[in-house]
Design a protein around this motif. Structure first.
Motif, PDB file in Angstrom:
ATOM      1  N   LEU A   1       3.140   1.111   7.193  1.00 21.52           N
ATOM      2  CA  LEU A   1       3.857   2.166   6.471  1.00 21.52           C
ATOM      3  C   LEU A   1       2.868   3.223   5.981  1.00 21.52           C
ATOM      4  CD1 LEU A   1       6.251  -0.073   4.325  1.00 21.52           C
ATOM      5  CD2 LEU A   1       6.676   0.930   6.577  1.00 21.52           C
ATOM      6  N   ASP A   2       3.364   4.376   5.590  1.00 27.71           N
ATOM      7  CA  ASP A   2       2.498   5.438   5.076  1.00 27.71           C
ATOM      8  C   ASP A   2       1.944   5.035   3.722  1.00 27.71           C
ATOM      9  OD1 ASP A   2       2.980   7.027   7.287  1.00 27.71           O
ATOM     10  OD2 ASP A   2       4.714   8.024   6.378  1.00 27.71           O
ATOM     11  N   ALA A   3       0.629   5.007   3.619  1.00 29.52           N
ATOM     12  CA  ALA A   3      -0.012   4.586   2.376  1.00 29.52           C
ATOM     13  C   ALA A   3       0.140   5.648   1.301  1.00 29.52           C
ATOM     14  CB  ALA A   3      -1.486   4.297   2.623  1.00 29.52           C
ATOM     15  N   TYR A   4       0.276   5.223   0.065  1.00 26.27           N
ATOM     16  CA  TYR A   4       0.335   6.149  -1.063  1.00 26.27           C
ATOM     17  C   TYR A   4      -1.088   6.630  -1.327  1.00 26.27           C
ATOM     18  CZ  TYR A   4       1.556   8.034  -5.630  1.00 26.27           C
ATOM     19  OH  TYR A   4       1.762   8.877  -6.697  1.00 26.27           O
TER      20      TYR A   4
ATOM     21  N   SER B   1       0.806  -1.223   0.000  1.00 21.28           N
ATOM     22  CA  SER B   1       0.000   0.000   0.000  1.00 21.28           C
ATOM     23  C   SER B   1       0.838   1.270   0.000  1.00 21.28           C
ATOM     24  CB  SER B   1      -0.944   0.006   1.211  1.00 21.28           C
ATOM     25  OG  SER B   1      -0.201  -0.063   2.419  1.00 21.28           O
ATOM     26  N   SER B   2       2.147   1.151   0.266  1.00 16.22           N
ATOM     27  CA  SER B   2       3.020   2.332   0.280  1.00 16.22           C
ATOM     28  C   SER B   2       3.743   2.532  -1.044  1.00 16.22           C
ATOM     29  CB  SER B   2       4.055   2.199   1.404  1.00 16.22           C
ATOM     30  OG  SER B   2       4.966   1.142   1.133  1.00 16.22           O
ATOM     31  N   ASP B   3       3.477   1.675  -2.021  1.00 12.29           N
ATOM     32  CA  ASP B   3       4.219   1.696  -3.277  1.00 12.29           C
ATOM     33  C   ASP B   3       3.242   1.757  -4.443  1.00 12.29           C
ATOM     34  OD1 ASP B   3       5.786   1.267  -5.494  1.00 12.29           O
ATOM     35  OD2 ASP B   3       6.852  -0.463  -4.688  1.00 12.29           O
ATOM     36  N   VAL B   4       3.267   2.861  -5.208  1.00 13.13           N
ATOM     37  CA  VAL B   4       2.321   3.036  -6.301  1.00 13.13           C
ATOM     38  C   VAL B   4       2.550   2.013  -7.409  1.00 13.13           C
ATOM     39  CG1 VAL B   4       3.773   4.733  -7.515  1.00 13.13           C
ATOM     40  CG2 VAL B   4       1.290   4.719  -7.870  1.00 13.13           C
ATOM     41  N   TYR B   5       3.812   1.655  -7.663  1.00 13.19           N
ATOM     42  CA  TYR B   5       4.088   0.640  -8.686  1.00 13.19           C
ATOM     43  C   TYR B   5       3.459  -0.694  -8.287  1.00 13.19           C
ATOM     44  CZ  TYR B   5       6.517  -3.025 -11.230  1.00 13.19           C
ATOM     45  OH  TYR B   5       6.797  -4.134 -11.979  1.00 13.19           O
ATOM     46  N   SER B   6       3.571  -1.032  -7.011  1.00 10.34           N
ATOM     47  CA  SER B   6       3.021  -2.293  -6.528  1.00 10.34           C
ATOM     48  C   SER B   6       1.508  -2.325  -6.741  1.00 10.34           C
ATOM     49  CB  SER B   6       3.367  -2.491  -5.050  1.00 10.34           C
ATOM     50  OG  SER B   6       2.893  -3.723  -4.578  1.00 10.34           O
ATOM     51  N   TRP B   7       0.856  -1.185  -6.456  1.00 15.68           N
ATOM     52  CA  TRP B   7      -0.595  -1.136  -6.637  1.00 15.68           C
ATOM     53  C   TRP B   7      -0.979  -1.308  -8.102  1.00 15.68           C
ATOM     54  CZ3 TRP B   7      -5.381  -1.779  -6.495  1.00 15.68           C
ATOM     55  CH2 TRP B   7      -6.264  -1.033  -7.277  1.00 15.68           C
ATOM     56  N   ARG B   8      -0.268  -0.608  -9.012  1.00 11.67           N
ATOM     57  CA  ARG B   8      -0.613  -0.684 -10.429  1.00 11.67           C
ATOM     58  C   ARG B   8      -0.417  -2.098 -10.974  1.00 11.67           C
ATOM     59  NH1 ARG B   8       2.355   5.014 -12.110  1.00 11.67           N
ATOM     60  NH2 ARG B   8       0.710   6.401 -11.289  1.00 11.67           N
TER      61      ARG B   8
END
Length: 622
Positions: free
Chosen positions: A526-529, A488-495
């Protein structure tokens, strides 16, 4: 056995035997075949004989033998290789009067069989024994010992003469014996002891025959064993003779109670030592073992002997003891190794023990059946299984009767998939990252509200295998629920996770195996994106599934996630993602079905009106 135990040998269900005979030119292959078939030495022998068949009554096992004479020239290499691959046993010949042909066995023929990966046993035959120079006597054992030590596939060696027929018929008897009653799976020639797999099988047979469970076979139990295997009992003198031989060579093999397990194992060593492996194989096949010393599909039941552990967990040595009568301990290798919950001391918990059985049954039901019998399951093994209906039927019925659910876990690298599986097995969180090599399983029992227990099996699909995995039309057929994990803290991971979720949804719509899905926002500590939070909620709403479950594997509240996964699987008609194209296709199908229904109803009304009019006309005319 030993002049007492014994009887007819077993052919293991084989109906015929194919023998390929090969060797250098001029070693006597064709003359040997012709002499055995005609029982006389031939005057003229063609360079290569056509296939020759020895009738079933030629040897005691009553199996016809087809002998293939092979060409020696290199021009016929393809034909030679083809015959090697089709053969049940290979005979390699050398000429007793030509030492160079013996050297060629280890310099060419045996290495060539290995290079071709021929698995058939090998019989080495010295032909033209009548031509050997008697002034230079040699012992066959001295010549062949180093060769047999290097090439374990050699089952036996024999020398013969086609001219005088000395030991010529024995060549094909040994070939038959090598296939029906091979020594190699039973005995380690180098260590001069029974092989581990045979020891396990013999121990299971001993347990089966030890009806009073006192650790020894008394005279009545030994006679039951003899009748079961060979159809005839032993008289008291024969029984006493057997026990005397055992006691002389194996002092702990006989006690006041009868023949012990060490004594029973010694008898099998003695069969092989005296050149009677057929007796050992007759016993093994009677108790359901095949040539690989594994149970045949015709399963046998045995008395149960193992009591459950009193401490609620199974130690590694207790697990070894449980499977000591199986060919191998089934949970020592992937995917079962490290797939279930253990205590900090390395014991398998009761939930872990039950989960290992559930995992094995899911992946290989036949293996579960076999191991139930190996360990002494006292009832019909099939009664331990419950066959559930198809998942597609569950979705139509909007409920399921399953107690074991399989969950596929998708997600990009470093998203937290492995940590999810570790957490499910109650393992401590580790900050170190280690990529999963291949697919991994984790199985455990989940306590649901109301005291209901369900077994959940998580199957991790590595990111680099997702595309190939979903390319299979049946990929989702065995899936009860799919979990897509992202950081949830990594935009690439979400995409990347969004792409996988859409691909799972599309595959479900295309194949007809629509699967309930749960989206997991991992690393909640962690801080969520910010954008991923908004986008993930929107995507879930568009697909018609629940919003992501936020979780941190460092917290103690993660068990609610596994209950959520099981609840989703229990409702197979809900949380099934629906893409825009899938929704349009569904609407089109509904319109078409409605039109067909209107047409069919209209047609039915038309036929009904016509029938009513005809009935009215008939009444009026009457």
């Amino acid at each position: 056995m030993l002049g007492g135990f014994g009887g007819k040998s077993s052919s293991g269900g084989r109906k015929s035997l194919r023998v390929a005979v090969a060797g250098d030119k001029g070693t006597g292959k064709s003359s040997l075949i012709s002499a055995v078939a005609s029982e006389t030495f031939p005057d003229n022998v063609p360079r290569v004989l056509p296939p020759t068949t020895l009738p079933a009554d030629a040897y005691p096992d009553y199996i016809p033998i087809t002998i293939i004479d092979t060409p020696s020239s290199i021009d016929n290499r393809i034909k030679l290789i083809e015959e090697f691959r089709k053969a049940d046993v290979v005979i390699l010949t050398y000429a007793c009067d030509q030492p160079a042909t013996l050297d060629r066995l280890s310099s060419y023929w045996l290495p060539e069989l290995r290079r071709l990966q021929i698995k058939a046993p090998v019989i080495v035959v010295g032909c033209k024994l009548d031509l050997r120079d008697e002034r230079s006597p040699v012992r066959l054992e001295d010549i062949m010992a180093p060769i047999m030590k290097e090439y374990r596939e050699i089952e036996t060696c024999i020398e013969c003469s086609a001219l005088t027929l000395i030991q010529a018929p024995d060549v094909f008897y040994y070939a038959l014996k090598a296939v029906l009653h091979p020594t190699f799976p039973l005995f380690d020639q180098e260590k001069q002891c029974l092989k581990p797999r045979l020891r396990r099988a013999v121990q299971r047979i001993f347990n089966f025959c030890d009806h009073d469970l006192d650790g020894a076979l008394n005279d009545a139990e030994l006679n039951d064993f003899q009748v079961n295997c060979f159809g005839a009992p032993l008289d008291p003198v024969e029984l006493m003779g057997v026990k005397r031989v055992v006691q002389e060579r194996q002092p702990d093999g006989v006690t006041d109670l009868g023949l012990t397990l060490p004594g029973f194992l010694f008898l099998f060593s003695l069969f092989i030592e005296r050149g009677r492996p057929e007796t050992a194989w007759a016993i093994l096949r009677k108790f359901g073992y095949n040539d690989s010393l594994e149970l045949n599909t015709e399963l046998l039941t045995v008395p149960a002997k193992h009591s459950p552990d009193q401490d609620g967990a199974v130690r590694p040595d207790e697990l070894d003891d449980l499977f000591q009568t199986a060919p191998d301990s089934p949970w020592l290798e992937a995917p079962y190794k490290d797939a279930a919950e253990k205590t900090p001391g390395g014991k398998l918990t009761i939930n872990g023990f039950l989960s290992e059985w559930a995992l094995m049954t899911l992946l290989d039901p036949r293996k579960t059946l076999a191991n139930l019998i190996y360990i002494g399951y006292g009832h019909d093994p099939a009664s331990a299984f419950s066959v559930t209906r198809k998942r597609s039927v569950d979705r139509k019925k909007q409920r399921t009767e399953r107690n074991v659910f399989q969950c596929f876990v998708f997600g990009p690298k470093k998203s937290g998939k492995s940590a999810l599986l570790d957490s499910f097995l109650e393992r401590k969180f580790s900050d170190g990252y280690k990529a999963t090599v291949g697919e991994r399983y984790a199985a455990n029992v989940v306590d649901q509200p109301g005291g209901c227990k369900k077994t959940l099996i998580l199957r991790e699909i590595p990111e680099d295998r997702v595309k190939k995995f979903l390319a299979n039309k049946e990929a989702l057929a065995a899936c009860d629920v799919a979990v897509v994990v992202y950081d949830s803290s990594d935009v690439y991971s979400w995409r990347k996770a969004r792409e996988m979720l859409m691909e799972v949804a599309r595959k479900g719509e295309e194949s007809g195996y629509g699967t309930p899905c749960v989206l997991v926002a991992a690393k909640d500590d962690l801080d969520a994106y910010p954008m991923s939070v908004q986008e993930s909620d929107r995507v879930c709403m568009e697909l018609g599934i629940d919003i992501p479950v936020s979780v941190s594997m460092k917290d103690d509240e993660r068990n609610s996630l596994f209950r959520k996964i099981v609840s989703t699987a229990e409702n197979p008609h809900m949380s099934v993602p629906e893409t825009e194209s899938g929704r349009r296709s569904k609407n089109i199908r509904q319109v078409v079905n409605s039109s067909l229904l209107f047409v069919s109803v209209g047609t039915a009304v038309g036929f009904a009106g016509l029938a009513a009019y005809r009935a009215y006309s008939a009444r009026k005319n009457a």
